[in-house]
Design an enzyme around this catalytic site. Structure first.
Site, mmCIF file in Angstrom:
data_model
loop_
_atom_site.group_PDB
_atom_site.id
_atom_site.type_symbol
_atom_site.label_atom_id
_atom_site.label_comp_id
_atom_site.label_asym_id
_atom_site.label_seq_id
_atom_site.Cartn_x
_atom_site.Cartn_y
_atom_site.Cartn_z
ATOM 1 N N CYS A 1 60.428 -35.835 -48.425
ATOM 2 C CA CYS A 1 60.262 -36.653 -47.220
ATOM 3 C C CYS A 1 61.469 -37.545 -46.959
ATOM 4 O O CYS A 1 61.766 -38.463 -47.732
ATOM 5 C CB CYS A 1 59.013 -37.512 -47.345
ATOM 6 S SG CYS A 1 58.737 -38.569 -45.898
ATOM 7 N N LEU B 1 66.991 -32.142 -45.838
ATOM 8 C CA LEU B 1 68.145 -33.009 -46.057
ATOM 9 C C LEU B 1 68.241 -33.468 -47.500
ATOM 10 O O LEU B 1 67.216 -33.679 -48.158
ATOM 11 C CB LEU B 1 68.045 -34.253 -45.164
ATOM 12 C CG LEU B 1 67.996 -34.040 -43.660
ATOM 13 C CD1 LEU B 1 67.786 -35.378 -42.956
ATOM 14 C CD2 LEU B 1 69.259 -33.377 -43.169
ATOM 15 N N ASP C 1 66.180 -41.804 -36.096
ATOM 16 C CA ASP C 1 65.150 -41.651 -37.124
ATOM 17 C C ASP C 1 65.766 -41.491 -38.512
ATOM 18 O O ASP C 1 65.181 -41.905 -39.515
ATOM 19 C CB ASP C 1 64.299 -40.421 -36.785
ATOM 20 C CG ASP C 1 62.934 -40.465 -37.444
ATOM 21 O OD1 ASP C 1 62.507 -41.558 -37.866
ATOM 22 O OD2 ASP C 1 62.278 -39.410 -37.525
ATOM 23 N N CYS D 1 87.184 -22.802 -34.911
ATOM 24 C CA CYS D 1 85.886 -22.150 -34.683
ATOM 25 C C CYS D 1 85.719 -21.790 -33.207
ATOM 26 O O CYS D 1 85.832 -22.652 -32.329
ATOM 27 C CB CYS D 1 84.745 -23.068 -35.114
ATOM 28 S SG CYS D 1 83.110 -22.354 -34.826
#
Length: 364
Positions: A22, A195, A275, A318
């Site tokens: 989390c 993450l 967030d 790229c």
């Protein structure tokens, strides 16, 4: 008409589950006060009044709830919040919520239906994977409770999509995940990279660039095979890319290559720009003292946006750089390193096929 989007944490970081990865538990534990509890009624009214002050002539308020687990606040809290917004009949509200769905009841789902909520339900695929990462304080997996919640949403006619966190482990099983979605008849999917913990460089759960490349190539291959037959499952990344190659802006924040102020509102009225960055040192202010205009004009907001560029060495040559501009500065560690970009390798294969599909559908 003017529009405002806010993301509200009605129950702060409180949650009935203890998911291993989390990110918000990780973020909140890096604050002086990890949880500010359930938002009180006076703060609720201050918040809705601030929304009205931002939209005095009317407009659209996109109000989303996340956590922690927002349903911990209870259905009556949401009824009060909706009633508080009802004071301003010139504001159209689009309601949404991200939830683990384990606390939903028939009563709660009926409220969500009546208010036309769109729900994002966290479900990490098939049971063995989901329960390995997502369980309660007693260590009991939540998979069956999530499916029960989904059945209640279906019964009440609530629109929902599935949110799946792709970990290092799950990246090796893209075909199995896609098959699970088909078996369950899930139509709308958001895939989220796992993450690493803040400050970590070697998180065993986190997605790595090589994982990202392997997972998305395999998953896209399954999806493309079905799409050729006219069976198109809605996948957030693929839809964003299809739109972008046809000249439309992305609706996914991480694809614009720069940060914006998102107004993430904790239960005590503290406001943060993102967030992923609800940290004490990035707090923009408090709604008891500041308007939204003051928050977005603050020095901290300006510094946050100014520091959002996140290109690395592989971006220099790229051919797809305009499709991500380096991506999200918090998430791109999952696909971009100083010497390899898993996203670029995936796009090399996927973009020609996406372009072919969009041409086929336009010509129908």
């Amino acid at each position: 008409m003017k529009e405002l989007s806010v993301l509200i944490k009605p129950s702060s970081s409180l949650c009935n589950l203890r998911c291993r990865y989390c990110f918000y538990a990780d973020v909140s534990e890096n604050r002086e006060v990890a949880s500010t509890g359930i938002m009180q009624d006076d703060m609720m009214d201050i918040l809705t009044q601030r929304i009205h002050e931002e939209l005095p002539e009317g407009g659209t308020a996109n109000i989303s709830f996340q956590g922690g687990e927002p349903t911990v606040a209870g259905v009556d809290w949401f009824r009060k919040f909706a009633a508080s917004m009802d004071r301003f009949d010139n504001i159209q509200v689009n309601w949404s919520m991200q939830t683990n769905a384990t606390l939903l009841t028939e009563e709660f789902c009926q409220f969500l239906h009546d208010r036309k909520f769109l729900l994002g339900v966290s479900l990490d695929g098939y049971q063995t994977n989901h329960d390995h990462f997502r369980y309660d304080a007693k260590g009991k997996g939540a998979f069956l409770r999530v499916l029960k919640g989904i059945r209640l949403l279906k019964k009440a006619g609530v629109d929902y999509n599935i949110l799946t966190v792709v970990t290092h482990d799950l990246a090796a099983h893209a075909s199995a995940l896609y098959s699970f979605y088909k078996q369950q008849h899930f139509e709308y999917i958001q895939l989220i990279p796992c993450l690493p913990a803040l400050g970590s460089t070697d998180d065993p759960l986190a997605l790595k660039p090589e994982d990202f490349e392997r997972f998305y190539k395999e998953f896209f291959s399954c999806w493309f095979e079905d799409a050729l037959k006219g069976n198109v499952m809605s996948i957030n990344l693929f839809e964003n890319l299809a739109g972008m190659i046809n000249g439309y802006p992305p609706y996914q924040c991480g694809l614009i290559g720069r940060c914006i102020v998102q107004y993430v509102i904790e239960s005590d009225g503290s406001v943060y720009p993102c967030d992923f960055f609800c940290l004490d040192e990035l707090k923009l202010g408090d709604l008891r003292e500041c308007s939204f205009e003051q928050l977005r004009s603050s020095d901290r907001a300006k510094r946050f946006i100014a520091g959002s560029a996140c290109r690395k060495s592989p971006c220099k040559d790229c051919p797809h750089v305009n499709l991500c501009s380096g991506g999200c500065r918090r998430q791109n560690v999952c696909y971009l390193s100083d010497d390899h970009c898993g996203y670029r390798s995936f796009l090399d294969e996927a973009l020609p096929k996406l372009a072919y599909l969009t041409r086929q559908y336009r010509n129908r």
